[in-house]
Motif scaffolding. Structure first.
Motif, PDB file in Angstrom:
ATOM      1  N   GLY A   1       0.523  -1.065  -0.078  1.00 40.83           N
ATOM      2  CA  GLY A   1       0.071   0.059  -0.093  1.00 40.83           C
ATOM      3  C   GLY A   1       0.726   1.363   0.044  1.00 40.83           C
ATOM      4  N   ASP A   2       0.268   2.310  -0.277  1.00 37.72           N
ATOM      5  CA  ASP A   2       1.119   3.766  -0.304  1.00 37.72           C
ATOM      6  C   ASP A   2       0.537   4.342   0.497  1.00 37.72           C
ATOM      7  N   PHE A   3      -0.202   3.888   1.542  1.00 37.92           N
ATOM      8  CA  PHE A   3      -0.533   4.799   2.475  1.00 37.92           C
ATOM      9  C   PHE A   3      -1.075   3.997   3.590  1.00 37.92           C
ATOM     10  N   CYS A   4      -0.789   4.352   5.162  1.00 35.60           N
ATOM     11  CA  CYS A   4      -1.249   3.446   6.313  1.00 35.60           C
ATOM     12  C   CYS A   4      -2.706   3.720   6.599  1.00 35.60           C
ATOM     13  N   LYS A   5      -2.962   3.033   7.551  1.00 34.00           N
ATOM     14  CA  LYS A   5      -4.232   3.191   7.765  1.00 34.00           C
ATOM     15  C   LYS A   5      -4.715   4.576   8.264  1.00 34.00           C
ATOM     16  N   PRO A   6      -5.815   5.064   8.167  1.00 34.30           N
ATOM     17  CA  PRO A   6      -5.978   6.567   8.601  1.00 34.30           C
ATOM     18  C   PRO A   6      -6.092   6.756  10.207  1.00 34.30           C
ATOM     19  N   ILE A   7      -5.856   7.774  10.418  1.00 33.62           N
ATOM     20  CA  ILE A   7      -5.785   8.238  11.927  1.00 33.62           C
ATOM     21  C   ILE A   7      -7.032   7.922  12.506  1.00 33.62           C
ATOM     22  N   SER A   8      -8.328   7.952  11.819  1.00 32.98           N
ATOM     23  CA  SER A   8      -9.516   7.875  12.711  1.00 32.98           C
ATOM     24  C   SER A   8      -9.676   6.430  12.683  1.00 32.98           C
ATOM     25  N   CYS A   9      -9.206   5.542  11.827  1.00 31.39           N
ATOM     26  CA  CYS A   9      -9.309   4.022  12.103  1.00 31.39           C
ATOM     27  C   CYS A   9      -8.346   3.632  13.169  1.00 31.39           C
ATOM     28  N   ARG A  10      -7.166   4.127  13.122  1.00 32.02           N
ATOM     29  CA  ARG A  10      -6.116   3.572  14.210  1.00 32.02           C
ATOM     30  C   ARG A  10      -6.548   4.089  15.516  1.00 32.02           C
ATOM     31  N   LEU A  11      -7.173   5.031  15.794  1.00 33.22           N
ATOM     32  CA  LEU A  11      -7.595   5.474  17.033  1.00 33.22           C
ATOM     33  C   LEU A  11      -9.066   5.223  17.475  1.00 33.22           C
ATOM     34  N   TYR A  12      -9.880   4.624  16.640  1.00 37.28           N
ATOM     35  CA  TYR A  12     -10.941   4.242  16.852  1.00 37.28           C
ATOM     36  C   TYR A  12     -11.034   3.111  18.145  1.00 37.28           C
ATOM     37  N   PRO A  13     -11.775   3.271  19.073  1.00 38.56           N
ATOM     38  CA  PRO A  13     -13.222   4.014  19.334  1.00 38.56           C
ATOM     39  C   PRO A  13     -13.053   5.445  19.645  1.00 38.56           C
ATOM     40  N   ILE A  14     -11.656   5.967  19.691  1.00 35.95           N
ATOM     41  CA  ILE A  14     -11.561   7.154  20.136  1.00 35.95           C
ATOM     42  C   ILE A  14     -11.946   8.185  18.788  1.00 35.95           C
ATOM     43  N   ARG A  15     -12.578   9.259  18.983  1.00 35.04           N
ATOM     44  CA  ARG A  15     -13.049   9.843  17.772  1.00 35.04           C
ATOM     45  C   ARG A  15     -12.240  11.331  18.282  1.00 35.04           C
ATOM     46  N   VAL A  16     -11.451  11.858  17.195  1.00 35.58           N
ATOM     47  CA  VAL A  16     -10.796  13.408  17.298  1.00 35.58           C
ATOM     48  C   VAL A  16     -11.681  14.318  16.694  1.00 35.58           C
ATOM     49  N   SER A  17     -12.027  15.458  17.637  1.00 29.57           N
ATOM     50  CA  SER A  17     -12.704  16.459  17.087  1.00 29.57           C
ATOM     51  C   SER A  17     -11.934  17.695  17.269  1.00 29.57           C
ATOM     52  N   LYS A  18     -12.090  18.877  16.471  1.00 29.09           N
ATOM     53  CA  LYS A  18     -11.439  19.883  16.594  1.00 29.09           C
ATOM     54  C   LYS A  18     -12.530  20.912  17.108  1.00 29.09           C
ATOM     55  N   LEU A  19     -12.191  21.565  18.151  1.00 29.97           N
ATOM     56  CA  LEU A  19     -13.085  22.598  18.844  1.00 29.97           C
ATOM     57  C   LEU A  19     -12.902  23.977  18.484  1.00 29.97           C
ATOM     58  N   SER A  20     -13.917  24.774  18.433  1.00 29.66           N
ATOM     59  CA  SER A  20     -13.909  26.311  17.803  1.00 29.66           C
ATOM     60  C   SER A  20     -12.841  27.138  18.778  1.00 29.66           C
ATOM     61  N   ASN A  21     -12.180  26.758  19.625  1.00 30.44           N
ATOM     62  CA  ASN A  21     -11.021  27.446  20.503  1.00 30.44           C
ATOM     63  C   ASN A  21      -9.751  26.888  19.879  1.00 30.44           C
ATOM     64  N   GLY A  22      -9.733  26.129  19.072  1.00 30.27           N
ATOM     65  CA  GLY A  22      -8.367  25.564  18.661  1.00 30.27           C
ATOM     66  C   GLY A  22      -7.876  24.256  19.440  1.00 30.27           C
ATOM     67  N   MET A  23      -8.639  23.988  20.517  1.00 22.81           N
ATOM     68  CA  MET A  23      -8.052  22.834  21.024  1.00 22.81           C
ATOM     69  C   MET A  23      -8.652  21.331  20.374  1.00 22.81           C
ATOM     70  N   THR A  24      -8.221  20.296  20.762  1.00 20.38           N
ATOM     71  CA  THR A  24      -8.680  19.077  20.026  1.00 20.38           C
ATOM     72  C   THR A  24      -9.260  18.189  21.142  1.00 20.38           C
ATOM     73  N   ALA A  25     -10.422  17.607  20.799  1.00 17.96           N
ATOM     74  CA  ALA A  25     -11.045  16.839  21.819  1.00 17.96           C
ATOM     75  C   ALA A  25     -11.078  15.306  21.433  1.00 17.96           C
ATOM     76  N   LEU A  26     -10.750  14.448  22.337  1.00 21.79           N
ATOM     77  CA  LEU A  26     -10.684  13.016  22.110  1.00 21.79           C
ATOM     78  C   LEU A  26     -11.866  12.492  23.204  1.00 21.79           C
ATOM     79  N   ASN A  27     -12.897  11.704  22.395  1.00 17.20           N
ATOM     80  CA  ASN A  27     -13.933  11.137  23.013  1.00 17.20           C
ATOM     81  C   ASN A  27     -14.080   9.756  22.512  1.00 17.20           C
ATOM     82  N   LEU A  28     -14.652   9.086  23.765  1.00 20.83           N
ATOM     83  CA  LEU A  28     -14.868   7.784  23.349  1.00 20.83           C
ATOM     84  C   LEU A  28     -16.423   7.464  22.561  1.00 20.83           C
ATOM     85  N   HIS A  29     -16.298   6.777  21.499  1.00 17.71           N
ATOM     86  CA  HIS A  29     -17.494   6.811  20.692  1.00 17.71           C
ATOM     87  C   HIS A  29     -17.937   5.273  21.000  1.00 17.71           C
ATOM     88  N   ARG A  30     -19.205   5.152  21.581  1.00 20.07           N
ATOM     89  CA  ARG A  30     -19.683   3.715  21.804  1.00 20.07           C
ATOM     90  C   ARG A  30     -20.773   3.212  20.924  1.00 20.07           C
TER      91      ARG A  30
END
Length: 162
Positions: free
Chosen positions: A63-92
């Motif tokens: 392959g020419d790319f690795c597994k996407p970050i969204s998949c490698r971290l799942y079930p943790i979801r990464v979100s950008k907040l309006s204040n520039g911070m990053t939130a990590l939340n457990l997706h159940r």
């Protein structure tokens, strides 16, 4: 590279929906097979385990790319907040029920199971702070369905990025 090892239903889902989709939160995600909760890139081995065809091919050098970050971290979801911070939340959701049950039985928390990708994308210092926060929550005997982690570091340090 990974299409030949995907399930027929997975190939159809990608043909119909494309390589990725944008979910209700506006995040890029892999398409799901209609009528199921399975990722289109999932395939089952002889024991019924769900395996990622993207990751398998990457690990084999096909392959020419690795597994996407969204998949490698799942079930943790990464979100950008309006204040520039990053939130990590457990997706159940239902598809992960057996994994959560197994983790409870083995006394492995989700962040511990995902130490490698968390450290890869956010660094050792971040993981140490996460571990300290989780341990502190445990000392107070609070039961929480998830631990929301906010980070000022909005840029992961890893290589892959959906």
């Amino acid at each position: 590279h990974f299409s030949p090892v995907m399930s027929e239903a997975g190939r159809r889902a990608v043909d119909e929906k494309g390589f990725f989709e944008i979910d209700v939160d506006g995040d890029l995600v892999t398409p799901l097979v209609p009528g199921s909760e399975e990722c289109a890139y999932c395939r089952r081995d002889a024991d019924g385990n769900c395996l990622c065809t993207i990751e398998e091919q990457w690990n084999k050098g096909n392959g020419d790319f690795c597994k996407p970050i969204s998949c490698r971290l799942y079930p943790i979801r990464v979100s950008k907040l309006s204040n520039g911070m990053t939130a990590l939340n457990l997706h159940r959701w239902n598809i992960c029920r057996d994994a959560f049950t197994n983790g409870r039985r083995k006394k492995i928390r989700v962040y511990q199971f995902l130490k490698t990708p968390l450290t890869h994308f956010f660094g050792e210092d971040f993981y140490s702070a996460l571990e300290a926060a989780a341990n502190n929550c445990g000392r107070h005997k609070r039961r929480s369905a998830s631990l929301t982690v906010l980070s000022k570091s909005s840029q992961p340090t890893g290589c892959c990025g959906i």
